[in-house]
Design an enzyme around this catalytic site. Structure first.
Site, PDB file in Angstrom:
ATOM      1  NE  ARG A  34      -2.304   8.991  22.643  1.00 31.58           N
ATOM      2  CZ  ARG A  34      -1.443   8.434  21.796  1.00 31.58           C
ATOM      3  NH1 ARG A  34      -1.783   7.391  21.096  1.00 31.58           N
ATOM      4  NH2 ARG A  34      -0.199   8.927  21.691  1.00 31.58           N
ATOM      5  CB  SER A 250     -12.693  -9.637  -2.965  1.00 31.66           C
ATOM      6  OG  SER A 250     -12.483 -10.056  -4.286  1.00 31.66           O
ATOM      7  CE  LYS A 304      -5.526 -15.172  -9.250  1.00 32.57           C
ATOM      8  NZ  LYS A 304      -6.223 -14.708 -10.433  1.00 32.57           N
ATOM      9  CG  ASP A 345      -9.290 -16.386 -11.829  1.00 35.02           C
ATOM     10  OD1 ASP A 345     -10.143 -15.641 -11.302  1.00 35.02           O
ATOM     11  OD2 ASP A 345      -8.082 -16.369 -11.517  1.00 35.02           O
ATOM     12  CD  GLN A 488     -13.542 -13.931  -8.878  1.00 32.59           C
ATOM     13  OE1 GLN A 488     -13.112 -14.864  -8.191  1.00 32.59           O
ATOM     14  NE2 GLN A 488     -13.775 -12.735  -8.373  1.00 32.59           N
TER      15      GLN A 488
HETATM   16  P1  NAP Z   1       0.070 -12.439 -12.988  1.00 35.32           P
HETATM   17  O1  NAP Z   1       0.023 -13.909 -12.836  1.00 35.32           O
HETATM   18  O2  NAP Z   1       1.017 -11.661 -12.163  1.00 35.32           O
HETATM   19  O3  NAP Z   1       0.364 -12.117 -14.546  1.00 35.32           O
HETATM   20  C1  NAP Z   1       0.524 -10.800 -14.968  1.00 35.32           C
HETATM   21  C2  NAP Z   1       0.615 -10.765 -16.508  1.00 35.32           C
HETATM   22  O4  NAP Z   1       0.669  -9.402 -16.897  1.00 35.32           O
HETATM   23  C3  NAP Z   1       1.859 -11.424 -17.054  1.00 35.32           C
HETATM   24  O5  NAP Z   1       1.582 -11.981 -18.295  1.00 35.32           O
HETATM   25  C4  NAP Z   1       2.822 -10.239 -17.202  1.00 35.32           C
HETATM   26  O6  NAP Z   1       3.809 -10.430 -18.173  1.00 35.32           O
HETATM   27  C5  NAP Z   1       1.869  -9.168 -17.644  1.00 35.32           C
HETATM   28  N1  NAP Z   1       2.351  -7.825 -17.360  1.00 35.32           N
HETATM   29  C6  NAP Z   1       2.325  -7.198 -16.159  1.00 35.32           C
HETATM   30  N2  NAP Z   1       2.824  -5.947 -16.280  1.00 35.32           N
HETATM   31  C7  NAP Z   1       3.175  -5.803 -17.599  1.00 35.32           C
HETATM   32  C8  NAP Z   1       3.733  -4.745 -18.335  1.00 35.32           C
HETATM   33  N3  NAP Z   1       4.044  -3.581 -17.761  1.00 35.32           N
HETATM   34  N4  NAP Z   1       3.948  -4.915 -19.647  1.00 35.32           N
HETATM   35  C9  NAP Z   1       3.635  -6.097 -20.235  1.00 35.32           C
HETATM   36  N5  NAP Z   1       3.103  -7.136 -19.591  1.00 35.32           N
HETATM   37  C10 NAP Z   1       2.863  -6.998 -18.269  1.00 35.32           C
HETATM   38  O7  NAP Z   1      -1.369 -11.812 -12.718  1.00 35.32           O
HETATM   39  P2  NAP Z   1      -2.809 -12.454 -13.026  1.00 35.32           P
HETATM   40  O8  NAP Z   1      -3.341 -13.113 -11.811  1.00 35.32           O
HETATM   41  O9  NAP Z   1      -2.723 -13.232 -14.272  1.00 35.32           O
HETATM   42  O10 NAP Z   1      -3.658 -11.122 -13.239  1.00 35.32           O
HETATM   43  C11 NAP Z   1      -3.480 -10.331 -14.400  1.00 35.32           C
HETATM   44  C12 NAP Z   1      -4.627  -9.346 -14.515  1.00 35.32           C
HETATM   45  O11 NAP Z   1      -5.818 -10.061 -14.712  1.00 35.32           O
HETATM   46  C13 NAP Z   1      -4.853  -8.542 -13.228  1.00 35.32           C
HETATM   47  O12 NAP Z   1      -4.277  -7.280 -13.355  1.00 35.32           O
HETATM   48  C14 NAP Z   1      -6.361  -8.419 -13.116  1.00 35.32           C
HETATM   49  O13 NAP Z   1      -6.773  -7.140 -13.469  1.00 35.32           O
HETATM   50  C15 NAP Z   1      -6.884  -9.402 -14.102  1.00 35.32           C
HETATM   51  N6  NAP Z   1      -7.753 -10.385 -13.424  1.00 35.32           N
HETATM   52  C16 NAP Z   1      -9.081 -10.108 -13.416  1.00 35.32           C
HETATM   53  C17 NAP Z   1      -9.959 -10.982 -12.814  1.00 35.32           C
HETATM   54  C18 NAP Z   1     -11.411 -10.662 -12.833  1.00 35.32           C
HETATM   55  O14 NAP Z   1     -12.155 -11.314 -12.106  1.00 35.32           O
HETATM   56  N7  NAP Z   1     -11.848  -9.716 -13.616  1.00 35.32           N
HETATM   57  C19 NAP Z   1      -9.495 -12.159 -12.207  1.00 35.32           C
HETATM   58  C20 NAP Z   1      -8.116 -12.411 -12.232  1.00 35.32           C
HETATM   59  C21 NAP Z   1      -7.270 -11.511 -12.848  1.00 35.32           C
HETATM   60  P3  NAP Z   1       5.213 -11.161 -17.832  1.00 35.32           P
HETATM   61  O15 NAP Z   1       4.930 -12.638 -17.937  1.00 35.32           O
HETATM   62  O16 NAP Z   1       6.121 -10.657 -18.848  1.00 35.32           O
HETATM   63  O17 NAP Z   1       5.581 -10.744 -16.434  1.00 35.32           O
END
Ligand code: NAP
Length: 518
Positions: A34, A250, A304, A345, A488
């Site tokens: 460049r 992933s 999801k 999951d 998973q």
């Molecule tokens: P999601 O559907 O967006 O749900 C997020 C959840 O977290 C909701 O219950 C939400 O509450 C709550 N939340 C987020 N920020 C918050 C805060 N500041 N204070 C209080 N509550 C809060 O996401 P998801 O797919 O269930 O994933 C959630 C977490 O699970 C991810 O961060 C990930 O680390 C983990 N995960 C891990 C795996 C694994 O293989 N290890 C697989 C899937 C997920 P509200 O309903 O009030 O919004």
């Protein structure tokens, strides 16, 4: 052949030399000088640097970009033309001139230089930084109309990943050598898929600071994480659909597995911003382009539920477990582009929990479990626990969601503020609280953590969250989200490939994920 060119953007000849050395060491297959980045540019400097670059044994593109099309300095048209002439004379394999600047005078001068050096080819390039071109195919035809042996280079910003499909279609249909790439984070995959789709060149940077276009990936990532050397027209594609996707393990995990198993497959981060409409457009885009070769998708936040809705709405197969959970984290793309939905999951969480506790899942019957969160992960965890008759209490910030979920799975719910008083045998965090970069927060106050309890945090980045640290200090048994992630992913591997995970794959995945997280 698709060359992986490394753009050299040094401001001084010494910087250029340094970047060339690093590019060659990192595995560049072509060098793009460049020259517009050089300060005090002269045609003779360009001649010397092209000669030096050629000495490295790699093909060289000489570019002296007009400021209006993304050039680094505002050099006059006459100088830019003289620089390209000198580059052609010095042995450049390609010279790149903007299509918009290919007027009579430039055309005459560059064609004369090319005639004197038949080995050198002309790239005519067009850039659109705001978004898509008005008509990409017409522009491609117009470039060939002004110079039929030119290599059209069309680069535009993908404001959304869905903007890339047009570039993919042109690359598949073109009849000449061409370079078609998308800029921006939405366009990142076009840089990797250029090889599968037969683009002449894709561009990478030596390192993150030397990128010459938004969304450019480093040559190290291209060659390592994204398996550049293994990509060909037959490569099967997989990916993680979500927003954000940059933090995910992933791509590293699946690509390392493909490498180990000698599979012609590639796993990409697929940043799908927006809501259901954009996700549907993306899935339709993949489904109708069967020849792109997508075979499977992992799905994460926030898509999801919408992923499951998409499959059900199309009338395609959705696994009954995913339907009961109300969310899909795994889509299989069958031949003919038919997309079916699954949920891994559930099995990931149950495996993580029961293996650590050294029990069968039915032994969870009667355990008091506090599930914090009511999103997609919580749904899968609660479905698993409800199946075996655990006594579940949901704690969630948004009470309405907790109430609805409790109604669906016949369990109790409480406000998140009550988590400090919870009485449970097992606590499972299914919120993103404590996840990188907000690692100094925990969803459950210390007061609720006791000796003999089991505390399972589904968050896997960091591996040891504050919740797990405090649980360990209280004498609880701790389970990291890494274990759920691995189980998973193994279940996804079964669905994607239709085969059982090979011996040792589980330990291999754990090693990859743990090493990256460390
Ligand atoms: P999601 O559907 O967006 O749900 C997020 C959840 O977290 C909701 O219950 C939400 O509450 C709550 N939340 C987020 N920020 C918050 C805060 N500041 N204070 C209080 N509550 C809060 O996401 P998801 O797919 O269930 O994933 C959630 C977490 O699970 C991810 O961060 C990930 O680390 C983990 N995960 C891990 C795996 C694994 O293989 N290890 C697989 C899937 C997920 P509200 O309903 O009030 O919004």
């Amino acid at each position: 052949m698709t060359y992986l060119a490394v753009s050299i953007s040094g401001k001084t000849t010494n910087e250029v030399r340094g970047q060339i050395s690093r590019a060659c060491e990192a595995g560049a297959e072509m060098l793009e000088l460049r020259l517009d980045y050089l300060l005090g540019l002269e045609a003779e400097t360009a001649r010397g640097l092209v000669g030096e670059a050629k000495g490295r044994g790699l093909p060289v593109i000489a570019t002296c970009r007009d400021k209006k099309e993304g050039g680094a300095n505002d050099y006059p048209a006459k100088l830019r033309c003289a620089v390209l002439e000198a580059a052609a004379e010095a042995g450049a394999d390609y010279i790149d001139c903007e299509y918009a600047n290919f007027n009579n005078e430039t055309k005459q001068r560059l064609c004369a230089a090319l005639k004197a050096r038949p080995g050198c080819k002309l790239i005519l390039s067009a850039h659109q930084f705001e978004g898509r071109f008005h008509d990409l195919t017409v522009l491609y035809d117009c470039i060939l109309a002004v110079h039929d042996s030119a290599i059209p280079k069309l680069v535009y910003t993908a404001n959304h990943i869905n903007d890339c499909f047009e570039a993919f279609d042109l690359l598949r249909e073109k009849e000449t050598d061409a370079i078609v790439l998308c800029m921006g984070k939405g366009g990142m995959i076009s840089r990797i898929l250029a090889k599968k789709l037969g683009g002449l060149v894709s561009f990478a940077s030596v390192d993150e600071t030397a990128a010459t276009a938004p969304g450019q990936v480093t040559v190290e990532q291209m060659k390592g994480l994204f398996r550049w050397d293994h990509i060909d027209a037959e490569t099967e594609l997989y990916g993680l659909v979500g927003c954000p996707v940059g933090h995910s393990m992933s791509p590293a995990n699946f690509n390392a597995c493909f490498e180990r198993l000698g599979m012609n497959a590639l796993y990409l981060p697929l940043l799908v911003e927006g809501e259901n409409g954009q996700l549907n457009e993306f899935l339709n885009g993949i489904s109708i382009r069967d020849r792109l070769g997508f075979r499977g998708l992992s799905v994460t936040i926030p898509h999801k539920t919408a992923a499951l809705d998409y499959v059900e709405h199309k009338g395609e197969y959705a696994d009954p477990l995913a339907v009961r959970i109300g969310a899909s984290n795994t889509l299989k793309v069958g031949f003919g582009g038919i997309i079916t939905a699954y949920n891994t999951d559930y099995v990931g969480a149950m495996e993580a929990l029961t293996r650590a506790m050294k029990i069968d899942k039915h032994d969870l019957h009667g355990y008091r479990v506090a599930v914090v969160g009511a999103g997609g992960a919580a749904r899968a965890v609660i479905a698993g626990l409800a199946d075996v008759g655990a006594h579940i209490t949901i704690y969630n910030r948004t009470e309405k969601k907790a109430r609805q979920l409790a109604g669906e799975f016949k369990c109790r719910h409480e406000r998140l503020e009550k988590a400090g008083e919870l009485e449970a045998d097992i606590i499972i965090n299914c919120t993103s609280i404590g996840m990188h970069p907000h690692t100094n927060t925990s969803p459950v106050p210390k007061t609720a953590l006791r000796e003999g309890m089991v505390v399972f945090d589904t968050v896997y980045n960091p591996m040891r969250t504050l919740l797990l640290e405090e649980a360990e200090a209280a004498g609880a048994m701790c389970i990291s989200g890494v274990e759920m992630f691995i189980h998973q992913a193994l279940a996804q591997y079964r669905i994607f490939t239709g085969r059982e995970p090979e011996a040792g794959l589980e330990d291999f995945m754990r090693e990859i994920v743990v090493r990256r997280l460390r």
